[in-house]
Design an enzyme around this catalytic site. Structure first.
Site, PDB file in Angstrom:
ATOM      1  N   SER A  17      -2.494   1.461  -2.582  1.00  0.00           N
ATOM      2  CA  SER A  17      -1.299   2.236  -2.939  1.00  0.00           C
ATOM      3  C   SER A  17      -0.030   1.496  -2.522  1.00  0.00           C
ATOM      4  CB  SER A  17      -1.358   3.611  -2.277  1.00  0.00           C
ATOM      5  OG  SER A  17      -2.536   4.289  -2.642  1.00  0.00           O
ATOM      6  N   ASN A  18      -0.004   0.966  -1.300  1.00  0.00           N
ATOM      7  CA  ASN A  18       1.156   0.201  -0.848  1.00  0.00           C
ATOM      8  C   ASN A  18       1.367  -1.056  -1.673  1.00  0.00           C
ATOM      9  OD1 ASN A  18       2.775   0.920   1.756  1.00  0.00           O
ATOM     10  ND2 ASN A  18       0.702   1.644   2.153  1.00  0.00           N
ATOM     11  N   TYR A  51     -12.104   5.782  -1.512  1.00  0.00           N
ATOM     12  CA  TYR A  51     -10.717   5.928  -1.072  1.00  0.00           C
ATOM     13  C   TYR A  51     -10.296   7.369  -1.344  1.00  0.00           C
ATOM     14  CZ  TYR A  51      -5.677   4.633  -0.829  1.00  0.00           C
ATOM     15  OH  TYR A  51      -4.341   4.531  -0.506  1.00  0.00           O
ATOM     16  N   LYS A 101     -12.131   5.239   3.206  1.00  0.00           N
ATOM     17  CA  LYS A 101     -10.791   5.293   3.794  1.00  0.00           C
ATOM     18  C   LYS A 101     -10.262   6.704   3.585  1.00  0.00           C
ATOM     19  CE  LYS A 101      -6.005   3.859   3.473  1.00  0.00           C
ATOM     20  NZ  LYS A 101      -4.932   3.225   2.681  1.00  0.00           N
ATOM     21  N   ILE A 156      -7.297   1.443   7.987  1.00  0.00           N
ATOM     22  CA  ILE A 156      -6.607   0.768   6.882  1.00  0.00           C
ATOM     23  C   ILE A 156      -5.286   1.502   6.736  1.00  0.00           C
ATOM     24  CG2 ILE A 156      -6.643   0.196   4.425  1.00  0.00           C
ATOM     25  CD1 ILE A 156      -9.721   0.292   4.556  1.00  0.00           C
TER      26      ILE A 156
END
Length: 312
Positions: A48-49, A143, A173, A216
């Site tokens: 996402s980042n 995720y 995550k 993470i």
């Protein structure tokens, strides 16, 4: 490469762009040098980042290739690379995974497909992740991030069942921030069998207490030494010191996440000389000093600590 990713801290790296929105590879690699010095256990690309949804297939592959080559050049050829490979269909998800593997990835990080949210019942999620896992050439991590998947929040029961049934699913995550869920998942597997990762720095210490595999976390882009220090304090039984640093990290993490991926890049540019705060549209561009003082203050304080720990 081990079946399960090595334990520790993984920064989900931002992707830097030039003014014309092409990828600024030089800044990406400079940033990698920064986090590797901080002792991270591996790297996450195209999460996402990293603005994965803004990248084309060929850009994703080129980015992984260049990062893998750079790790070889700086003497870290075996540092694991986890690559975000989520898509709206099983078919495209597997295409992303195949391309990531060919480019040098070690693991795939896969979001729930969020376009058809009503289909993502527990049975729908089990079907999707099971089909991806059974055909994937890479081990995968689930995720779970409800904020970017239309509110889909995968239960601990579903994740545990998937991990037990499909051995190619090696971790998760959790950016949902549910420490209880992380505890239930991690404790359902033998040590080293399944990797549960905290997805936010504001619960790093609680995650370590319940025996999580690692984290993470977006804040490790800027403060890898701080994350390593919290972990070190915990391992050494220095709980008071760990709590004090975690409290400061929680405030700083909240501020950094509120300014988002573009804000992370603006912070890295301001403090560490990496790229600029340019996002790919519809994201805009930002300068760090444009943000309100109440957001900058905890980030400033945490960056001072990071630089002290790093010897700069």
């Amino acid at each position: 490469m081990s079946h399960v990713p090595p334990a520790g801290i993984y920064p989900p790296l931002v992707t830097y762009f030039n003014e014309d929105e092409s990828i600024d590879y030089d800044s990406v690699l400079k940033h990698i040098h920064h986090v590797v010095k901080g002792g991270v256990a591996g790297l996450v690309l195209q999460g996402s980042n990293g603005e994965a949804v803004h990248l084309l297939h060929d850009e994703r592959q080129e980015l992984v290739k260049r990062v893998r080559q750079y790790l070889v050049e700086i003497g870290h050829p075996d540092l694991p690379i986890i690559v975000g490979c989520g898509a709206f269909s099983v078919r495209e998800t597997l295409l992303h995974i195949e391309e990531a593997k060919n480019a040098g990835a070690d693991y795939a990080l896969v979001l729930a497909p969020a376009y058809w949210v009503p289909l993502m019942s527990p049975d729908g999620l089990k079907s999707f992740f099971g089909e991806v896992a059974d055909a994937s050439p890479l081990p995968i991590l689930i995720y779970n991030y409800p904020d970017v998947t239309g509110g889909i929040n995968i239960s601990s029961e579903t994740i545990i069942e998937l991990g037990r049934k499909h051995k190619n699913i090696v971790g998760v995550k959790l950016t949902c921030g549910d420490v209880g869920k992380l505890n239930r998942i991690q404790c359902s597997f033998a040590p080293g069998e399944f990797a549960g990762f905290a997805g936010k720095s504001d619960f790093l210490l609680p995650a370590l207490v319940i025996g999580t595999h690692g984290a993470i976390v977006g804040s490790a882009n800027a403060w890898p030494f701080v994350h390593a220090k919290v972990s070190e304090y915990f391992r050494n039984g220095q709980i008071a010191e760990a709590r004090e640093l975690q409290t400061k990290l929680s405030h700083a993490d909240d501020a950094l996440m509120r300014i988002g991926a573009v804000g992370v890049k603006a912070t890295m540019s301001h403090y560490f000389g990496c790229g600029t705060g340019r996002g790919r549209r519809p994201f805009g561009s930002a300068s760090y000093l444009e943000y309100p003082e109440n957001l900058r203050k905890p980030i400033d304080e945490m960056t001072v600590i990071e630089k002290e720990l790093s010897g700069h």
